[in-house]
Design a protein around this motif. Sequence first.
Motif, PDB file in Angstrom:
ATOM      1  N   ASN A  35       0.972  -1.085  -0.086  1.00 32.78           N
ATOM      2  CA  ASN A  35       0.062   0.032   0.116  1.00 32.78           C
ATOM      3  C   ASN A  35       0.890   1.316  -0.132  1.00 32.78           C
ATOM      4  OD1 ASN A  35      -1.948   2.223   1.908  1.00 32.78           O
ATOM      5  ND2 ASN A  35      -2.898   0.908   0.238  1.00 32.78           N
ATOM      6  N   GLU A  36       2.168   1.267   0.466  1.00 29.92           N
ATOM      7  CA  GLU A  36       3.104   2.381   0.372  1.00 29.92           C
ATOM      8  C   GLU A  36       3.307   2.963  -0.976  1.00 29.92           C
ATOM      9  OE1 GLU A  36       6.448   1.285   2.686  1.00 29.92           O
ATOM     10  OE2 GLU A  36       5.326   1.325   4.780  1.00 29.92           O
ATOM     11  N   TYR A  40      -3.566  -0.912  -4.188  1.00 36.32           N
ATOM     12  CA  TYR A  40      -4.901  -1.329  -3.452  1.00 36.32           C
ATOM     13  C   TYR A  40      -4.922  -2.978  -3.234  1.00 36.32           C
ATOM     14  CZ  TYR A  40      -6.748   3.546  -3.846  1.00 36.32           C
ATOM     15  OH  TYR A  40      -6.704   4.756  -4.313  1.00 36.32           O
ATOM     16  N   TYR A  41      -5.528  -3.223  -1.829  1.00 36.88           N
ATOM     17  CA  TYR A  41      -6.177  -4.605  -1.781  1.00 36.88           C
ATOM     18  C   TYR A  41      -7.355  -4.779  -2.242  1.00 36.88           C
ATOM     19  CZ  TYR A  41      -6.536  -8.760   1.229  1.00 36.88           C
ATOM     20  OH  TYR A  41      -6.448 -10.020   1.585  1.00 36.88           O
ATOM     21  N   GLU A  69      -7.210   1.704   1.470  1.00 39.17           N
ATOM     22  CA  GLU A  69      -6.511   0.321   1.129  1.00 39.17           C
ATOM     23  C   GLU A  69      -7.186  -0.505   0.322  1.00 39.17           C
ATOM     24  OE1 GLU A  69      -4.395  -1.035   4.396  1.00 39.17           O
ATOM     25  OE2 GLU A  69      -4.047   0.885   5.475  1.00 39.17           O
TER      26      GLU A  69
END
Length: 211
Positions: A35-36, A40-41, A69
Motif C-alpha cells: 500500500n505504500e 490497493y488490496y 487501502e
Amino acid sequence: MLISFGVKDENIKRVEIVNPEYTSRFEREPHITNNESGEYYRCIYVGALEPHKNVHSLVKALQLVPSGEIKLDIVGNGSERERLQDLVERRDLTDTVDFHGELDHRTVLKMIRDSNLLIHPSKRETGPRTVQEAQQIGTPVIATPVGKTPELISHMKNGLLTRDDPENIAENINYALNNQREMREMAIEGQKSFSPAEWDKTVKTINKLVN
C-alpha cells in the motif's frame, strides 16, 4: 430437464461442478500488496445481487476497514443492484466500490485471479461455485458457512469463515489485509483440494448419479 421427465424435485441431487482442467489455466500464486506504493488490496464479490446474498452487509463492512487501502469489485446483477448503488453513495464509498454487472465466465475467472481476496457473504447457498473457483485459482477466500462452504473451508487452514454481519465480515477482511502471507498459505492449502485425484472423485460421483 429431469423435472420435465416427471422426476420430483426432492429426488434430484444437485452437484456443483468445477473442472480444475479449466480453472487451472488461471492459477497464480496469491499476490501481496504494497500500500505504500499506492497499491490497493483488491477484493471481489461474484454472484447475484439478491437479498439472500447479503452484499449490503459486505458494503457496510467496508466502512470498518482502513480507508484508502481496499477496492471492491462487485460482479453480477439482480434486484438489489440499485439499492446497493444507493447504499454505496450514501456511505461515501463510490471510490471504493465498482459495479461491473454480468460478465462472461472467462473474464470473471481472470478478475478472481487478479484479486487479493474473494468474499462470499451469503445467508444461504447450494454451492457456492465461486468459492470453489477461487480456491482452485489460488485466490484467498472469506465466506459464510452456508451450503457446501463448510466442506470446502476449514477456518484458518485454507480460508476464513465469517458470520454474515458487517462487523464480523470487516474483522475478517482486516485480518486478511494485515496477514497477507498467512492468507497466501491458506490459499495454497485450498488449491490442494482440487488436485486431479479430487476431480476423478467428482467424475465418479456424477457417474453414480446418472447411471
